[in-house]
Enzyme design. Structure first.
Site, PDB file in Angstrom:
ATOM      1  N   HIS A 121     -65.472  17.277   7.471  1.00 28.30           N
ATOM      2  CA  HIS A 121     -66.297  16.767   8.575  1.00 28.30           C
ATOM      3  C   HIS A 121     -67.361  15.851   7.976  1.00 28.30           C
ATOM      4  CE1 HIS A 121     -69.842  19.575   8.433  1.00 28.30           C
ATOM      5  NE2 HIS A 121     -68.964  20.301   7.788  1.00 28.30           N
ATOM      6  N   ASP A 198     -67.672  23.326   0.972  1.00 24.13           N
ATOM      7  CA  ASP A 198     -68.332  23.427   2.264  1.00 24.13           C
ATOM      8  C   ASP A 198     -67.742  24.654   2.965  1.00 24.13           C
ATOM      9  OD1 ASP A 198     -69.161  23.214   4.863  1.00 24.13           O
ATOM     10  OD2 ASP A 198     -68.078  21.355   5.297  1.00 24.13           O
ATOM     11  N   GLN A 201     -67.191  26.865   7.990  1.00 21.85           N
ATOM     12  CA  GLN A 201     -66.358  27.617   8.939  1.00 21.85           C
ATOM     13  C   GLN A 201     -65.897  28.952   8.362  1.00 21.85           C
ATOM     14  OE1 GLN A 201     -66.099  26.884  12.004  1.00 21.85           O
ATOM     15  NE2 GLN A 201     -66.873  24.787  11.930  1.00 21.85           N
ATOM     16  N   LYS A 224     -73.615  29.303  12.381  1.00 21.66           N
ATOM     17  CA  LYS A 224     -72.189  29.505  12.661  1.00 21.66           C
ATOM     18  C   LYS A 224     -71.767  30.929  12.293  1.00 21.66           C
ATOM     19  CE  LYS A 224     -71.010  24.675  11.938  1.00 21.66           C
ATOM     20  NZ  LYS A 224     -70.511  23.912  13.061  1.00 21.66           N
ATOM     21  N   CYS A 370     -66.696  15.580  14.737  1.00 24.43           N
ATOM     22  CA  CYS A 370     -67.377  15.100  13.519  1.00 24.43           C
ATOM     23  C   CYS A 370     -66.393  14.946  12.367  1.00 24.43           C
ATOM     24  CB  CYS A 370     -68.504  16.039  13.088  1.00 24.43           C
ATOM     25  SG  CYS A 370     -69.749  16.282  14.316  1.00 24.43           S
TER      26      CYS A 370
END
Ligand code: ALA
Length: 415
Positions: A121, A198, A201, A224, A370
């Site tokens: 993203h 990253d 998620q 998140k 994104c």
């Protein structure tokens, strides 16, 4: 103990909300998760009884400094870092990735290479684009297979002696696919490449173990994973953090300031300039407690339940004519995917569809998520995305499928 979703839902007051007179079906958890009462209470309680700033040496201040450090310890345990000083608080994954791209400038020379993937993203693309421009390094993208999975042959082809940094997502926010990080990091390590992951998620769905992954840097956001917004984490191996260039300067990160120069404190505070988002850090600690408690009580049941939701929704959606799901594993095995389903219906505009669903109380995301590079790779059209978590139910999926089918018929009449 048996996992009962209806009991868990009681912890999240917003799930009782009505939207346009309809029960809320919240299917946008990849954008942000809802907050349990324990986190909401901690934010209120903070301003009612604890508000202060750290390092002022009065009671409230000392109390807060201790609490912040307690949360740092919780985060260290949550990701299984070796040392507490390897945990830096930041605003969120976006700030974390910008901080790293900025701080790693001294690792790059002209014609070196930074390797990222086509499934990132924007927060894990643009900071590296800027870094490449500043240093004269080249930015390369690992391709995806038609299924959406990372093309590991392309990764191996692109990894070479000039590859100084690999920045890669743990899980795609559009496709939900989990990357085989361990295997990838091992190859990068053999090549002497620094690895930035990253984990935006992943943190809410997977158990993170940075030592087992042997990752150099791992970044994620609190909001998140059931925490308030405005708080995120950068994990970095201590040695690497010590060599990182500073990002923001100001109070809390300085040691000695002179007319011309300044010296800085050690990690982690060196990277935490200014007044932090205290109530969010404390709320973040509560969200970790909440998640750990769930994982302890229900063990594998949470993961299995999320998997069940993914399979149930995927099966139902596959029955809808002209509906294409993006991000299927080659062997159709859903076990390397979290419950994120991006889809497109031929001839139907995703935003129109999302608006009709919203009018029925169903919150999902439509657009490019994104991740324009990923969309350009597969389709130039924006998609709809549902992203589920352990407080969602099969009944909600049934309602979504019913409204989706009705909405498609309505829109087809107009096209
Ligand atoms: N927050 C972005 C999403 O919804 C990246 O996936």
């Amino acid at each position: 103990m048996l996992f009962e979703v209806n009991k868990i839902r009681q912890d999240f007051p917003i799930l009782k909300t009505q939207i346009y007179g309809k029960n809320l079906v919240y299917f946008d958890n990849a954008a942000t998760t809802q907050k349990p009462q324990i986190v909401i209470d901690s934010c209120v309680n903070f301003y009612q009884t604890q508000n202060a700033s750290t390092h002022s040496f009065h009671f409230l201040s000392n109390n807060l400094t201790n609490q912040i450090e307690e949360v740092r310890l919780k985060v260290k345990n949550f990701v299984n870092a070796k040392e507490v000083r390897e945990i830096i608080f930041c605003k969120g994954a976006t700030e974390g990735l910008n901080l790293l791209a900025n701080g790693l400038e001294n690792q790059l020379q002209k014609n070196d290479e930074v390797l990222i993937t086509q499934m990132e993203h924007h927060a894990n693309i643009i900071p590296w684009q800027i870094l490449a421009k500043k240093t004269g390094a080249k930015l390369k993208y690992i391709k995806l297979k038609p299924t959406g999975e990372l093309d590991l042959l392309d990764f191996e082809k692109k990894l070479n002696s000039r590859t100084k940094i690999l920045a890669i997502t743990h899980i795609s926010n559009v496709l939900g696919l989990i990357n085989p990080l361990k295997q990838i990091i091992k190859k990068a390590r053999q090549n002497g490449t620094l690895v930035v992951v990253d984990g935006t998620q992943a943190a809410a769905h997977l158990k993170i173990d940075v030592q087992n992954l042997d990752v150099d840097f791992y970044v994620f956001s609190g909001h998140k994973m059931y925490a308030p917004t405005g708080i995120g984490v950068i994990f970095g191996k201590a040695k690497l953090l010590e060599n990182l260039e500073i990002y923001q300067t100001g109070g809390e990160m300085v040691d000695e300031v002179d007319f011309e120069t300044a010296t800085f404190v050690d990690i982690p505070n060196r990277f935490e300039a200014g007044t932090q988002n205290f109530e969010a850090i404390i709320g973040f600690g509560k969200s970790i407690d909440y998640l750990q408690d769930l994982r302890q009580k229900f063990n594998q049941q949470i993961e299995s339940y999320e998997q069940e939701l993914l399979e149930y929704a995927t099966n139902q959606m596959q029955k809808i004519p002209n509906l294409k799901i993006y991000g299927q594993n080659s062997n159709s095995n859903l076990s390397t995917k979290i419950p994120i389903i991006s889809f497109l219906i031929q001839g139907i505009d995703s935003l129109d569809l999302a608006i009709l669903l919203d009018l029925e109380g169903i919150a999902l995301r439509s657009g490019s998520h994104c991740a324009q590079i990923l969309l350009k790779e597969f389709t130039i059209l924006p998609t709809c995305r549902i992203s589920l978590t352990f407080y969602n139910t099969k009944e909600e999926i049934d309602r979504f499928i019913y409204i989706l089918t009705q909405s498609i018929s309505k829109l087809q009449k107009f096209s």
